[in-house]
Design a protein around this motif. Structure first.
Motif, PDB file in Angstrom:
ATOM      1  N   PRO A  97       0.824  -1.223   0.000  1.00  0.00           N
ATOM      2  CA  PRO A  97       0.000   0.000   0.000  1.00  0.00           C
ATOM      3  C   PRO A  97       0.851   1.264   0.000  1.00  0.00           C
ATOM      4  O   PRO A  97       0.465   2.275  -0.565  1.00  0.00           O
ATOM      5  CB  PRO A  97      -0.797  -0.114   1.300  1.00  0.00           C
ATOM      6  CG  PRO A  97      -0.763  -1.537   1.669  1.00  0.00           C
ATOM      7  CD  PRO A  97       0.515  -2.091   1.132  1.00  0.00           C
TER       8      PRO A  97
ATOM      9  N   ALA B 184      -4.946  10.670  -2.137  1.00  0.00           N
ATOM     10  CA  ALA B 184      -5.499   9.915  -1.018  1.00  0.00           C
ATOM     11  C   ALA B 184      -4.491   8.887  -0.504  1.00  0.00           C
ATOM     12  O   ALA B 184      -3.749   8.288  -1.287  1.00  0.00           O
ATOM     13  CB  ALA B 184      -6.775   9.211  -1.449  1.00  0.00           C
ATOM     14  N   VAL B 185      -4.467   8.713   0.796  1.00  0.00           N
ATOM     15  CA  VAL B 185      -3.639   7.655   1.377  1.00  0.00           C
ATOM     16  C   VAL B 185      -4.368   6.332   1.157  1.00  0.00           C
ATOM     17  O   VAL B 185      -5.523   6.187   1.556  1.00  0.00           O
ATOM     18  CB  VAL B 185      -3.449   7.901   2.887  1.00  0.00           C
ATOM     19  CG1 VAL B 185      -2.754   6.709   3.524  1.00  0.00           C
ATOM     20  CG2 VAL B 185      -2.652   9.170   3.118  1.00  0.00           C
ATOM     21  N   PRO B 186      -3.740   5.386   0.479  1.00  0.00           N
ATOM     22  CA  PRO B 186      -4.468   4.146   0.172  1.00  0.00           C
ATOM     23  C   PRO B 186      -4.621   3.259   1.418  1.00  0.00           C
ATOM     24  O   PRO B 186      -3.814   3.343   2.324  1.00  0.00           O
ATOM     25  CB  PRO B 186      -3.619   3.466  -0.883  1.00  0.00           C
ATOM     26  CG  PRO B 186      -2.271   4.054  -0.759  1.00  0.00           C
ATOM     27  CD  PRO B 186      -2.381   5.392  -0.068  1.00  0.00           C
TER      28      PRO B 186
ATOM     29  N   GLN C  15      -8.662  12.583   3.184  1.00  0.00           N
ATOM     30  CA  GLN C  15      -8.187  11.556   2.250  1.00  0.00           C
ATOM     31  C   GLN C  15      -6.662  11.450   2.286  1.00  0.00           C
ATOM     32  O   GLN C  15      -6.112  10.390   2.048  1.00  0.00           O
ATOM     33  CB  GLN C  15      -8.659  11.868   0.832  1.00  0.00           C
ATOM     34  CG  GLN C  15      -8.068  13.125   0.225  1.00  0.00           C
ATOM     35  CD  GLN C  15      -8.064  13.056  -1.279  1.00  0.00           C
ATOM     36  OE1 GLN C  15      -8.476  12.061  -1.852  1.00  0.00           O
ATOM     37  NE2 GLN C  15      -7.591  14.102  -1.931  1.00  0.00           N
ATOM     38  N   ALA C  16      -5.998  12.579   2.614  1.00  0.00           N
ATOM     39  CA  ALA C  16      -4.539  12.552   2.620  1.00  0.00           C
ATOM     40  C   ALA C  16      -3.971  12.373   4.027  1.00  0.00           C
ATOM     41  O   ALA C  16      -2.798  12.592   4.246  1.00  0.00           O
ATOM     42  CB  ALA C  16      -3.999  13.846   2.004  1.00  0.00           C
TER      43      ALA C  16
ATOM     44  N   ARG D  89      -0.507  -3.258   8.301  1.00  0.00           N
ATOM     45  CA  ARG D  89      -0.522  -2.766   6.927  1.00  0.00           C
ATOM     46  C   ARG D  89       0.858  -2.336   6.465  1.00  0.00           C
ATOM     47  O   ARG D  89       1.205  -2.514   5.303  1.00  0.00           O
ATOM     48  CB  ARG D  89      -1.500  -1.605   6.810  1.00  0.00           C
ATOM     49  CG  ARG D  89      -1.793  -1.217   5.369  1.00  0.00           C
ATOM     50  CD  ARG D  89      -3.055  -0.413   5.282  1.00  0.00           C
ATOM     51  NE  ARG D  89      -3.259   0.156   3.953  1.00  0.00           N
ATOM     52  CZ  ARG D  89      -3.767  -0.514   2.938  1.00  0.00           C
ATOM     53  NH1 ARG D  89      -4.120  -1.775   3.079  1.00  0.00           N
ATOM     54  NH2 ARG D  89      -3.922   0.070   1.767  1.00  0.00           N
ATOM     55  N   TYR D  90       1.637  -1.736   7.347  1.00  0.00           N
ATOM     56  CA  TYR D  90       2.886  -1.125   6.892  1.00  0.00           C
ATOM     57  C   TYR D  90       4.138  -1.755   7.468  1.00  0.00           C
ATOM     58  O   TYR D  90       5.224  -1.521   6.951  1.00  0.00           O
ATOM     59  CB  TYR D  90       2.879   0.370   7.224  1.00  0.00           C
ATOM     60  CG  TYR D  90       1.806   1.136   6.480  1.00  0.00           C
ATOM     61  CD1 TYR D  90       1.922   1.298   5.095  1.00  0.00           C
ATOM     62  CD2 TYR D  90       0.713   1.669   7.125  1.00  0.00           C
ATOM     63  CE1 TYR D  90       0.940   1.987   4.390  1.00  0.00           C
ATOM     64  CE2 TYR D  90      -0.264   2.371   6.426  1.00  0.00           C
ATOM     65  CZ  TYR D  90      -0.146   2.517   5.054  1.00  0.00           C
ATOM     66  OH  TYR D  90      -1.092   3.188   4.365  1.00  0.00           O
TER      67      TYR D  90
END
Lengths: 311, 669
Positions: free
Chosen positions: A223, A309-311, B605-606, B638-639
């Motif tokens: 991601p 946008a951050v996925p 969104q960011a 996730r990361y």
């Protein structure tokens, strides 16, 4: 102990020591350290007198690196940077006398005051990490880290670095004026140069090279790659910039984000890490398009980060 | 010169397209409007090139007010096509002075589209349409150019894109054209403009006054025959009967309209045909002599055709201002009123103003004395015309106070009107009921379109005389003088050459063929597209099995069709642009974020997860412990490397718990 934790434990004293010299610039200090970790070169752009040189000197001292400074002037010659071959009468041969570039941390002060010829001599050495004079190649020390400072290009007597050479710098940061309270402390406190002289190295000599090894393995999840690609794609397609980010710039962005994550003790890169470095990494690589769309005042954060946008 | 700046090119293209959209309107703008638009375009381009500042708001407002008042003063209204387009043009010029952003360009382009539409309201010709399509293409290209980043535009790319866009729109345009319910009449009330058309036909004729006949090659009407065409000598299209002679000219009997049905005895084959009449601004309609069946379809359509039976003239109640198409049946060989002529008509068609044309009257009485039979007398007069001193010319000398006498015994040069007038006077003086008929004679057969093209230059005048036992008989004295005028259906080439300007080229065959092909294309355009009317739409729907749908049904079906298409498109877009939820972890995370959004804590969104977690903790500290744990688990999965299945399961449980947790519930309450 994980790499992240080890790096954090080793580097926190470094950051703290730098912050004691350059007041109130924690973010810039951490960016500079990250830049060093990622084996990148650093460009500091700001007005004279806001502490550019101080930061560079402090970095050298705190990290225990050998340090040289070149004051760039309009009559500086490439040989003044790289070194020169001199005929040795005794042995009947040419002897290469190393220039100031042969050091671990080089402060290239006011790099945009020199002519393009002298600039490119330095910038090529930065890229190749070696110097070739008279057909002989001389390796530069490792680590080799250039901190260049430049005055804003609207000042008189400057030769702005061309875009292709700006690309050699991993990051460009600006220091800016200190906050009022900190400036008061600066005025009250002791001379910075005196403090600098007292600064002790905070890192064993071999430790920096070791930490640099840890950057590449910092985990990058799918991601996150999506996110970096989306940012790069937006810089190309949005129409806000004359030219989008190159693949080299995308790699630089990722590398810098990895270093930032490592500095903060993380085993993987978060979107926030990318966001933390994107202005320093992409700012000097993107040319704002002449404003036809009324977005003249919008800055990079607004045009790039907020739009993706951050996925 | 170096490469032009993209902003300048954009402005140039938009201005060019707008200018071309305005061009057809220049003829009906006051000169100052055209000058203002041209000036604004030139100034804006110069300002862009030189980097001048655009005018401040106050100046723009003042100029806008002044221009609006000027339009109002000139037209006394904003209503109507002329005033509306002028206002639009002036506002486009003003908009230009503040055009900078893509949004402004879009406004200009849409004004351009509107002007194109207005162009077609003025005239629906084929050429206009082609021009309008060209301009619409350029406008669309301008729009494409401003909405794309400069480096994506090569000089031709936007034009490609615009052409492709317009072509993609073609099927939609076809569907709308065929199926949008049609209403008789113009689709909105376009106020009638001053009559612009004048044709060769008017309701009076004074041969002595007119020194030149219309030589216009403009089409008057086109005729499609079912089956064979009538012989060239029989192609007389009656339009109007003139019965009142005042000594100089002939006028239409307007005092009474006699609607008694005439007695018509067919004596030959019947021809069925359809006529498409160009706008004449007159009331009467042409029909092939002798019309036996009236255009019932016009009456059925509510056009209220009025028929004046006794002179067999077909009248519309209103002037024909748009192309009109109607079907008729005619029998060229027919006897009209053979048994008797009513007394009032006989009186009317024998009347001569007392004391006028004395030499002609005396000459006719002398002829009458020598010939007891009407037919023989007519032959004598025609013989007179056949003799040498009489000549057919399109540029006769003008005549004085007694034009008939001067023509018959003096100049002896004239065209159809001179001969028809003189002949009718001689007949009436000799006691034979006679009248002048005006219409068209001849026509060029267009083999590409399969129709007979009758031009204004085919306008003709002839006579009808009433003979005992035969009824009204057509006599064309011009045929006696210039037989080729009737045989060829038009002037002979030599006459054409004489009639035309000196630079007129010889009549090359291929030029005529090209002209025919162009006219056939133009006609196909009118017949197929412009005159697609409610009846033809109804026929098409019936052929498709939709005949019963009706007007409202069609509208509903069309609306529903578009709604469905839009829905399908929206669905497809939603699917394409759906958030890419890779796995259950991301799904649970998005669900938690959605839950927080419902509490007024929407994730930007960011905004990265850690930043979001901090913000939530700051704004709703009560949520901090649970959400902090959730963020930490999410980021790790996730990361960060090395996530295990157990951690996944724990995170999913954590997310479910978070959504149902008392803190969250309390916050929403």
């Amino acid at each position: 102990m994980s790499h992240g934790a080890e790096a954090r434990r080793a580097l926190e004293p470094v950051v703290a020591a730098l912050n004691s010299i350059v007041l109130g610039k924690d973010r810039q200090v951490r960016l500079a350290v990250s830049c060093l970790l990622a084996r990148g070169h650093l460009l500091i752009e700001d007005l004279p007198g806001v502490g550019k040189t101080t930061l560079a000197q402090a970095l050298a001292r705190v990290l225990g690196l050998s340090y040289q400074r070149i004051q760039f002037t309009s009559d500086l010659l490439p040989a003044d940077v790289l070194g020169v071959s001199v005929y040795d009468r005794e042995h009947g041969r040419f002897e290469f006398h190393k220039g100031p570039v042969f050091t671990q941390l080089l402060l290239a002060d006011e790099v945009n005051r020199a002519t393009p010829k002298a600039q490119s001599a330095l910038l090529e050495a930065m890229e190749e990490r070696q110097v070739t004079v008279d057909g002989q190649t001389h390796a530069l020390p490792d680590p080799f880290f250039v901190v260049a400072t430049q005055n804003p290009s609207y000042q008189l007597g400057t030769y702005p670095l061309p875009e292709s050479q700006l690309d050699r710098f991993l990051m460009r940061i600006e220091l800016g004026y200190p906050a009022a309270a900190l400036e008061r402390e600066l005025l009250r406190g002791r001379d910075r140069r005196g403090l600098l002289a007292e600064l002790k190295p905070q890192l064993p000599a071999s430790a920096l090279a070791q930490l640099q090894q840890y950057v590449a393995p910092v985990h990058v999840a799918e991601p996150l790659l999506d996110y970096v690609q989306a940012l790069v794609e937006h810089s190309r397609a949005s129409g806000h910039f004359d030219a989008g980010l190159s693949p080299r710039a995308a790699i630089a962005l990722l590398r810098a984000a990895q270093a930032w994550a490592l500095l903060h003790g993380r085993a993987g890169v978060l979107p926030e890490d990318v966001q933390a470095v994107v202005r320093a990494v992409a700012g000097h690589r993107l040319q704002r398009r002449a404003a036809v769309d009324g977005s003249a005042d919008a800055d990079l954060d607004e045009l790039l980060l907020a739009a993706v946008a951050v996925p | 010169m170096s490469r032009l700046a993209p902003a300048f090119v954009r402005l140039l293209v938009t201005c060019g397209a707008l200018g071309l959209a305005l061009l057809p309107h220049v003829s009906h703008f006051p000169p100052w409007v055209s000058a203002a638009v041209a000036g604004a375009i030139a100034w804006r381009l110069a300002a862009e090139h030189r980097g001048w500042a655009l005018p401040p708001r106050v100046v723009k407002l003042a100029v806008a007010l002044a221009a609006t008042l000027a339009i109002l003063a000139g037209y006394r209204t904003f209503n109507g096509l002329d005033a509306g387009t002028a206002l639009l043009a002036v506002m486009a010029a003003l908009k230009l002075t503040e055009t900078r952003l893509p949004r402004d360009h879009a406004v200009l382009v849409f004004i351009g589209y509107f002007l194109c539409l207005a162009t077609l309201l003025y005239q629906e010709s084929f050429g206009r349409l082609a021009y309008t399509l060209l301009v619409a293409w350029l406008l669309t290209a301008a729009l494409a150019r401003v909405h794309r980043p400069a480096e994506a535009n090569t000089p031709v790319r936007p034009f490609h894109l615009a052409a492709r866009t317009l072509l993609l729109g073609l099927p939609l345009a076809a569907v709308l054209f065929l199926f949008v319910p049609r209403i008789e009449g113009r689709f909105w009330a376009v106020p009638a403009r001053a009559a612009a058309h004048t044709t060769g036909i008017s309701d009076s004729m004074s041969p002595g006054d007119v020194a030149e006949l219309s030589r216009s090659d403009d089409p008057a009407f086109r005729v499609w025959f079912e089956g064979a065409l009538p012989a060239a000598e029989a192609r007389y299209f009656r339009m109007l009967v003139l019965e009142e002679f005042d000594g100089r000219g002939w006028h239409r009997q307007s005092t009474f309209a006699d609607t008694r049905a005439p007695e018509i005895v067919p004596r030959g084959p019947e021809f069925a045909y359809r006529i498409a009449l160009e706008p004449t601004e007159r009331e009467w309609l042409p029909g092939l002599d002798t019309v036996t069946t009236w255009p019932a379809e016009l009456a059925a359509r509510g056009r209220a055709t009025q028929l004046v039976y006794f002179d067999r003239t077909i009248l519309e109640r209103r002037p024909v201002t748009a192309r009109l198409s109607y079907s008729l049946r005619s029998v060229p060989a027919a006897s009209v009123m053979p048994s008797s002529l009513p007394r009032d008509l006989r009186y009317r068609d024998l009347a001569l103003p007392p004391g006028r044309a004395p030499r002609a009257v005396a000459y006719a009485l002398a002829l009458r004395a020598g010939n007891s039979a009407d037919a023989a007398l007519i032959e004598r007069v025609l013989d007179l015309f056949r003799q040498a001193p009489f000549a057919y010319t399109l540029e006769p000398p003008t005549l004085g106070a007694e034009p008939v006498d001067e023509f018959l015994f003096g100049t002896r040069e004239g065209f159809c009107e001179h001969y028809a007038s003189a002949f009718a006077v001689l007949m009436r003086a000799a006691g034979i009921p006679a009248r002048v008929v005006i219409g068209y004679q001849g026509g060029d057969f267009n083999s590409y379109g399969g129709y007979l093209l009758v031009r204004q230059s085919h306008a003709h005048a002839w006579n009808e005389v009433w003979l005992e036992g035969r009824g009204w008989v057509r006599v064309d004295p011009t045929a006696a003088v210039a037989p080729e005028r009737v045989r060829n259906g038009s002037l002979s080439p030599s006459e054409r050459a004489q009639a035309a300007a000196p630079w007129y080229e010889p009549d090359y065959g291929w030029i005529r063929k090209l002209g025919s092909a162009l006219d056939a294309a133009r006609t196909a355009w009118y017949e197929g597209i412009v005159s697609f009317n409610p009846e033809r739409q109804a026929r098409l729907l019936a052929a498709l099995g939709l005949g019963s749908a009706g007007w409202a049904g069609l509208a509903i079906a069309l609306g529903a069709g578009f709604a469905l298409a839009a829905l399908a498109l929206a669905g497809w877009l939603a699917w394409e642009l759906r958030p890419k939820r890779g796995d259950a972890v991301q799904g649970a995370w998005l669900a938690a974020c959605a839950r927080l959004a419902a509490l007024g804590l929407a994730r930007g969104q960011a905004e990265g997860p850690v930043d979001f977690g901090r913000r939530v903790a700051r704004l709703k500290p009560v949520l901090a412990p649970r959400f902090g744990a959730l963020v930490e688990a999410y980021v790790a999965l996730r990361y960060l490397p090395g996530a295990t299945a157990r951690e996944r399961a724990e995170f999913l449980a954590l997310a479910r718990e978070f959504i149902r947790s008392p803190e969250v519930r309390a916050s929403s309450g």
